[in-house]
Scaffold this active site. Structure first.
Site, PDB file in Angstrom:
ATOM      1  CG  ASP A  95      -5.033  32.089  74.810  1.00  0.00           C
ATOM      2  OD1 ASP A  95      -5.000  32.770  75.849  1.00  0.00           O
ATOM      3  OD2 ASP A  95      -6.112  31.396  74.472  1.00  0.00           O
ATOM      4  NE  ARG A 204      -8.518  42.423  73.322  1.00  0.00           N
ATOM      5  CZ  ARG A 204      -7.596  43.523  73.835  1.00  0.00           C
ATOM      6  NH1 ARG A 204      -7.736  44.667  73.100  1.00  0.00           N
ATOM      7  NH2 ARG A 204      -6.946  43.112  74.686  1.00  0.00           N
TER       8      ARG A 204
END
Ligand code: UDP
Length: 354
Positions: A95, A204
């Protein structure tokens, strides 16, 4: 003979794609390996370790480049290679931006796209960001979907992907683990006097306040006594800065650079518990029979939840309580093959070469 292009660019992609590339060579194919260069230093040791080479190094990364430019550059550079090569299949894994760009480049060039690790979902486009969007969009344009688990297959069926295009094969990352490291792992004959934690952080969504809380929890854990932590710190500046600001400097916490794959798996093996926000680690740890405290708010790896993996997010008291409870129970966790048995690559190549 089928002409297959494998597209990769990050550490988890090379680990999970290497068994497929090796299997393709074993079957007498001449695959094309395209490296976008999304990760640089994290990949250096990997090529030699897995005994594979990239035919194209696209070097898409530039200092300070944002996601849109990285993605745009990756699509156009991959597209150029595919335009000349015209493979039968473009194979992408997972991904990442490389995954999404590789799938788009294949699609734009009228080449069939095969997606490895298909059907993972949190259904929250902000977590993991931007990975959840990447994987959902790749599922819209892929021709073949190779899932690690039945629940991943059900997610795709729910999204109207036709069942004859879905194959449940396990995750080939576990082929890498089985083929290259597993039989070299040995228990230390000397009984340790301390409990060992392995920590990884790179996502993140963890940057900022969550990471600060996680690092605080680690500080408390070592104060508890009898615990040591090994922490291979990801090169991302957000991670490095948080570590230097918020993590205690003491002999119980060993901060190291990212480990080569062999050393990292060995560190997982030597750990009593793993604290991590990594996706790959959530698959590898159960395969090795190691408990994982998952430092994320949501996870798409649901098969082992409540058995050998425990979702705690960045909640200070949950991190401390669950970790201490795992360490104090001396519970042994059985090896769990929910995410694959280490023989996925031949299954995938059987389909691709049909
Ligand atoms: N890994 C490694 N060295 C390290 C940390 C991780 O080789 O210092 C390997 C680990 O075995 C796993 C993969 O990197 O296969 C996970 O990568 P990462 O956590 O960066 O990405 P994710 O799996 O979350 O996409």
């Amino acid at each position: 003979m089928k002409n297959i292009a494998f597209i990769l660019g990050t550490r988890p992609e090379i680990i999970k794609m290497a068994p497929l590339i090796k299997e393709a060579y074993k079957r007498g194919l001449s695959p094309t390996v395209i490296n976008t260069g999304q990760h640089k230093e994290l990949l250096y040791s990997m090529w030699d370790f897995f005994g594979i080479k990239a035919h194209y190094d696209l070097a898409i990364m530039q200092e300070g480049q944002d996601l849109s430019h990285t993605c745009a550059k990756a699509i156009s550079s991959i597209s150029e290679v595919l335009y000349h090569h015209k493979p039968d299949y473009v194979v992408v894994q997972g991904d990442t931006t490389t995954t999404f760009a590789g799938a788009m480049a294949g699609y734009y060039n009228g080449i069939k796209v095969a997606h490895i690790e298909a059907g993972l979902r949190t259904y929250d486009l902000s977590s993991p960001f931007p990975e959840e969007a990447h994987r959902q969009m790749v599922s819209k344009i892929a021709d073949l979907h190779f899932c690690a688990t039945e629940s991943n297959k059900h997610a795709l069926i729910f999204e109207n992907v036709s069942t004859d295009k879905i194959f449940v094969v396990g995750n080939p990352g576990l082929d890498s683990l089985r083929e290259t490291v597993l039989d070299k792992l040995e228990d230390d004959p000397k009984k340790k006097k301390h409990k060992q934690i392995l920590l990884t952080l790179h996502r993140r969504e963890s940057f900022g306040e969550p990471m600060e809380k996680i690092l605080q929890a680690v500080n408390y854990l070592v104060e508890y006594g009898g615990i040591r932590v090994t922490f291979p710190v990801h090169p991302n500046p957000n991670v490095r800065e948080a570590v230097s600001k918020h993590l205690k400097k003491c002999p119980e916490i060993e901060i190291v650079n990212p480990l080569d794959y062999f050393s990292f798996v060995k560190a997982m093996w030597d750990a009593d518990v793993i604290l991590s926000d990594s996706g790959g680690v959530q698959e590898e740890a159960p395969f090795l029979g190691k408990p994982t405290v998952v430092l994320r708010e949501k996870t798409e790896r649901i098969e082992t939840l409540g058995k050998s993996s425990f979702l705690v997010g960045a909640d200070l008291s949950k991190i401390i309580n669950i970790t201490i409870s795992i360490l104090s129970k001396e519970e042994t966790f059985k090896r769990d093959f929910s995410y694959g048995d280490g023989y996925s690559a031949p299954r995938i190549l059987d389909v691709l070469t049909k």
